[in-house]
Design a protein around this motif. Structure first.
Motif, PDB file in Angstrom:
ATOM      1  N   GLU B 158       0.789  -1.234   0.000  1.00 48.62           N
ATOM      2  CA  GLU B 158       0.000   0.000   0.000  1.00 48.62           C
ATOM      3  C   GLU B 158       0.820   1.284   0.000  1.00 48.62           C
ATOM      4  N   ILE B 159       2.130   1.158   0.019  1.00 52.88           N
ATOM      5  CA  ILE B 159       2.950   2.382   0.068  1.00 52.88           C
ATOM      6  C   ILE B 159       3.924   2.424  -1.111  1.00 52.88           C
ATOM      7  N   PRO B 160       4.292   3.644  -1.530  1.00 50.90           N
ATOM      8  CA  PRO B 160       5.137   3.770  -2.716  1.00 50.90           C
ATOM      9  C   PRO B 160       6.628   3.864  -2.399  1.00 50.90           C
ATOM     10  N   CYS B 161       7.046   3.397  -1.224  1.00 50.89           N
ATOM     11  CA  CYS B 161       8.478   3.506  -0.885  1.00 50.89           C
ATOM     12  C   CYS B 161       8.978   2.227  -0.229  1.00 50.89           C
ATOM     13  N   GLU B 162      10.305   2.189  -0.051  1.00 49.22           N
ATOM     14  CA  GLU B 162      10.943   1.012   0.550  1.00 49.22           C
ATOM     15  C   GLU B 162      10.635   0.935   2.046  1.00 49.22           C
ATOM     16  N   ILE B 163      10.803  -0.283   2.579  1.00 47.50           N
ATOM     17  CA  ILE B 163      10.592  -0.503   4.021  1.00 47.50           C
ATOM     18  C   ILE B 163      11.885  -0.975   4.667  1.00 47.50           C
ATOM     19  N   GLU B 164      12.209  -0.347   5.799  1.00 46.57           N
ATOM     20  CA  GLU B 164      13.351  -0.800   6.613  1.00 46.57           C
ATOM     21  C   GLU B 164      12.803  -1.204   7.980  1.00 46.57           C
ATOM     22  N   THR B 165      13.208  -2.367   8.465  1.00 43.83           N
ATOM     23  CA  THR B 165      12.766  -2.781   9.805  1.00 43.83           C
ATOM     24  C   THR B 165      13.979  -3.059  10.684  1.00 43.83           C
ATOM     25  N   PHE B 166      13.818  -2.798  11.960  1.00 47.89           N
ATOM     26  CA  PHE B 166      14.841  -3.194  12.917  1.00 47.89           C
ATOM     27  C   PHE B 166      14.842  -4.712  13.024  1.00 47.89           C
ATOM     28  N   ILE B 167      16.037  -5.297  13.160  1.00 47.55           N
ATOM     29  CA  ILE B 167      16.107  -6.744  13.361  1.00 47.55           C
ATOM     30  C   ILE B 167      16.862  -7.111  14.634  1.00 47.55           C
ATOM     31  N   PHE B 168      17.590  -6.152  15.201  1.00 46.75           N
ATOM     32  CA  PHE B 168      18.360  -6.478  16.412  1.00 46.75           C
ATOM     33  C   PHE B 168      18.627  -5.207  17.217  1.00 46.75           C
ATOM     34  N   GLY B 169      18.624  -5.371  18.533  1.00 45.28           N
ATOM     35  CA  GLY B 169      19.005  -4.263  19.409  1.00 45.28           C
ATOM     36  C   GLY B 169      17.855  -3.791  20.271  1.00 45.28           C
ATOM     37  N   ASN B 170      17.894  -2.524  20.580  1.00 40.25           N
ATOM     38  CA  ASN B 170      16.908  -1.951  21.488  1.00 40.25           C
ATOM     39  C   ASN B 170      15.478  -2.273  21.058  1.00 40.25           C
ATOM     40  N   HIS B 171      14.654  -2.640  22.033  1.00 36.93           N
ATOM     41  CA  HIS B 171      13.261  -2.963  21.746  1.00 36.93           C
ATOM     42  C   HIS B 171      12.397  -1.807  22.226  1.00 36.93           C
ATOM     43  N   GLY B 172      12.381  -0.736  21.460  1.00 38.60           N
ATOM     44  CA  GLY B 172      11.665   0.468  21.872  1.00 38.60           C
ATOM     45  C   GLY B 172      10.218   0.434  21.443  1.00 38.60           C
ATOM     46  N   LEU B 173       9.350   0.375  22.418  1.00 37.97           N
ATOM     47  CA  LEU B 173       7.925   0.306  22.074  1.00 37.97           C
ATOM     48  C   LEU B 173       7.158   1.558  22.449  1.00 37.97           C
ATOM     49  N   MET B 174       7.854   2.566  22.972  1.00 44.37           N
ATOM     50  CA  MET B 174       7.148   3.819  23.196  1.00 44.37           C
ATOM     51  C   MET B 174       6.794   4.384  21.828  1.00 44.37           C
ATOM     52  N   VAL B 175       5.888   5.344  21.769  1.00 42.47           N
ATOM     53  CA  VAL B 175       5.594   5.968  20.477  1.00 42.47           C
ATOM     54  C   VAL B 175       6.808   6.828  20.154  1.00 42.47           C
ATOM     55  N   GLU B 176       7.648   6.326  19.265  1.00 42.65           N
ATOM     56  CA  GLU B 176       8.952   6.946  19.067  1.00 42.65           C
ATOM     57  C   GLU B 176       8.813   8.338  18.455  1.00 42.65           C
ATOM     58  N   GLY B 177       9.639   9.231  18.942  1.00 46.07           N
ATOM     59  CA  GLY B 177       9.537  10.621  18.535  1.00 46.07           C
ATOM     60  C   GLY B 177       8.517  11.383  19.361  1.00 46.07           C
ATOM     61  N   ARG B 178       7.796  10.669  20.218  1.00 46.99           N
ATOM     62  CA  ARG B 178       6.770  11.324  21.040  1.00 46.99           C
ATOM     63  C   ARG B 178       7.034  11.114  22.540  1.00 46.99           C
ATOM     64  N   CYS B 179       8.003  10.271  22.868  1.00 47.74           N
ATOM     65  CA  CYS B 179       8.230   9.921  24.265  1.00 47.74           C
ATOM     66  C   CYS B 179       8.840  11.115  25.019  1.00 47.74           C
ATOM     67  N   SER B 180       8.210  11.484  26.128  1.00 46.98           N
ATOM     68  CA  SER B 180       8.691  12.637  26.888  1.00 46.98           C
ATOM     69  C   SER B 180       9.105  12.253  28.303  1.00 46.98           C
ATOM     70  N   LEU B 181       9.344  10.960  28.539  1.00 46.11           N
ATOM     71  CA  LEU B 181       9.662  10.519  29.897  1.00 46.11           C
ATOM     72  C   LEU B 181      10.978  11.136  30.386  1.00 46.11           C
ATOM     73  N   THR B 182      12.010  11.089  29.534  1.00 49.22           N
ATOM     74  CA  THR B 182      13.290  11.676  29.928  1.00 49.22           C
ATOM     75  C   THR B 182      13.153  13.180  30.155  1.00 49.22           C
ATOM     76  N   ASN B 183      12.412  13.816  29.277  1.00 56.48           N
ATOM     77  CA  ASN B 183      12.196  15.260  29.381  1.00 56.48           C
ATOM     78  C   ASN B 183      11.531  15.603  30.709  1.00 56.48           C
ATOM     79  N   TYR B 184      10.572  14.788  31.101  1.00 56.32           N
ATOM     80  CA  TYR B 184       9.835  15.012  32.345  1.00 56.32           C
ATOM     81  C   TYR B 184      10.785  14.961  33.546  1.00 56.32           C
ATOM     82  N   VAL B 185      11.734  14.045  33.484  1.00 60.07           N
ATOM     83  CA  VAL B 185      12.605  13.814  34.634  1.00 60.07           C
ATOM     84  C   VAL B 185      13.835  14.731  34.637  1.00 60.07           C
ATOM     85  N   THR B 186      14.406  14.967  33.465  1.00 65.41           N
ATOM     86  CA  THR B 186      15.699  15.677  33.426  1.00 65.41           C
ATOM     87  C   THR B 186      15.627  17.063  32.785  1.00 65.41           C
TER      88      THR B 186
END
Lengths: 174, 332
Positions: B158-186
């Motif tokens: 359904e999309i007109p561009c290539e897809i890249e997926t992570f295959i190894f490493g950090n398992h970040g499940l927060m809504v990426e680019g929207r996470c403000s937890l660090t900002n809240y604390v520091t």
């Protein structure tokens, strides 16, 4: 922030060393001085990654050895010296681990995060300084350990090979 | 069978050379400032290092993708503009961006250089991805780690561009680019300053019994027993006391790493164009192990052989790994 551990009873310290007289470290000091001078001379860009932490005092605690090491990676006044565990100097950050793991970190053969995850690496004090030091050392091309071993000719290289063989063995006690 | 590109991390020039030697098709990296999402102390590239590293990679047939994937705030856009301009001058093969202002600048100024949409843009729907492709000419989307393989396969149609997926490493499940937890604390923002859990605010306190307490600024994140595996000092992977819970528990997510070794054939079949290994903050030892392992696995699959999967558990966070949402939405 500086930490002081003059009376810290490190539980991982080898039992006997607590009761032995202080080691004659004066034999080791000139060697350490040569080692750090050589590493600094061959890798001047290392200091750039340390940023504001060039003057930080790092205590390196190789568990299993009867002495600790103090590193101040200030290119203007490089310090790398051994100290008796009874006389641990004040420090900004402290890094503890098995000697062979620490060697692996210096060698580019071990991953600091992985050692931290497995609890084989202890870090305390100024974490930012430690992260800078780790990144600075990791950007050194080749092996610092090999370069240092090379300073002592064939005996040095043989000793390093022996240490690496030991590190490769499972469950090494060092 | 389509040959997926192996996209590998580099936090230093030495790590970049290691990735190239280990068989990376492309390496992603960033400058020493807030323009990328791994703005950690002592990490990343000076302009001189970037220029030399791009030349080195190209000499060995490896592409360089420049991460400019944070969000500039008002009055700070010059920093991002300079990063893009330098990248273009040094000949990078693509920019990885998240912010629409940065994307627009690249599109207008360097229309011949590829644009990849960072995971930080959190674009996971066909509508969102088509928008970026249409408006900015995005050629590849890095998908958030929240989709199953069948969902990725459907998306690819359904999309007109290539897809890249992570295959190894950090398992970040927060809504990426929207996470403000660090900002809240520091007060520092992962998304705008490029720093999640700034090291200056991280404290490890070893207790007399050998346990270690992890703090971020004034907040205790976790306490690891002497024989317990540890994780990163991030709020999202902290263990907390909560009402109606008898013990402290991982309220957001657990310290665990993504490892999709076993799903590589399915991902290729689903239409994935590039496999990404996370970990610019990791050592060159990590880069060497992870890149070599996945290079070998991908090559085996493409040769029609059963892939030999190296054991990478020692490199994983908390020494645990998961196929996460790629396998099932009920992964946890």
């Amino acid at each position: 922030m500086q930490m002081s551990h003059p009376s810290d009873p490190n539980p991982a310290r080898p039992g006997l060393s607590r009761f032995l007289p202080p080691m004659p470290l004066f034999l080791l000091q000139p060697i350490l001085k040569r080692v750090v001078a050589r590493v600094a001379r061959e890798n001047p860009s290392l200091f750039n990654r340390l940023g504001p932490h060039k003057t930080a005092r790092f205590v390196i605690d190789p568990l299993g050895l009867p002495f600790g090491l103090l590193l101040i990676p200030n290119p203007e006044a490089l310090t790398f010296r051994a100290f008796n565990r009874r006389d641990e100097p004040a420090s900004d950050a402290r890094i503890g681990g098995k000697f062979l793991d620490l060697l692996g970190l210096m060698d580019g053969g071990a991953d600091g995060d992985a050692l931290f995850f497995s609890r084989d690496l202890d870090v305390s004090g100024n974490t930012e300084a430690v992260v800078c030091l780790r990144n600075a050392l990791d950007d050194v091309e080749g092996s610092i350990a090999e370069s240092v071993a090379g300073m002592f000719g064939p005996p040095g290289r043989a000793a390093l090979a022996g240490l690496r063989r030991l590190a490769a063995k499972k469950g090494d006690p060092a | 069978m389509k040959r997926p590109e192996l996209v590998c991390p580099a936090g230093t020039p030495a790590a970049l050379r290691t990735a190239v030697e280990a068989g990376a098709d492309a390496v992603y990296c960033g400058f020493q400032n807030a323009t990328n999402a791994r703005n950690f102390p002592g990490l990343n590239f000076t302009p001189e290092e970037m220029q030399a590293s791009v030349a080195h990679a190209h000499d060995h047939g490896t592409k360089v993708l420049l991460a400019v994937n944070t969000f500039p705030t008002a009055g700070r856009f010059n920093l991002w503009r300079e990063a893009v301009d330098m990248g273009a001058r040094f000949g990078v093969d693509a920019f990885i961006v998240a912010d629409i202002g940065v994307a627009d600048y690249v599109k207008r100024t360097y229309p011949d250089i590829r644009l990849h949409l960072s995971v930080q843009a959190a674009a996971s729907s066909p509508e969102a991805i088509r928008y970026y492709a249409r408006e900015f000419g995005v050629k590849r989307v890095v998908l958030p780690r929240i989709l199953t393989v069948p969902e990725i396969k459907q998306l690819a149609r359904e999309i007109p561009c290539e897809i890249e997926t992570f295959i190894f490493g950090n398992h970040g499940l927060m809504v990426e680019g929207r996470c403000s937890l660090t900002n809240y604390v520091t007060g520092l923002s992962t998304n705008m300053d490029g720093v999640c859990s700034p090291a200056a605010d991280v404290h490890y306190d070893k207790q007399a019994d050998g346990s270690v307490t992890t703090r971020l600024a004034d907040f205790t994140i976790d306490s690891f027993a002497p024989d317990e595996q540890a994780g990163y000092p991030t709020i999202c992977k902290g263990r907390y006391n909560a009402p109606n819970r008898p013990d402290a528990y991982y309220a957001f997510e657990e310290p665990i790493s993504l490892n999709l070794s076993g799903l590589l054939p399915a991902l290729i079949e689903a239409g994935v164009d590039a496999f990404k290994i996370e970990g610019r903050q990791r050592s060159r030892a990590y880069v060497k192990s992870a890149v070599s392992a996945f290079r070998k696995a991908v090559d085996s699959i493409l040769a029609g052989q059963e892939p030999e999967l190296a054991d990478l558990i020692a490199l994983t966070e908390g020494q645990k790994q998961t196929e996460g949402a790629f396998k099932t939405k009920k992964w946890r």
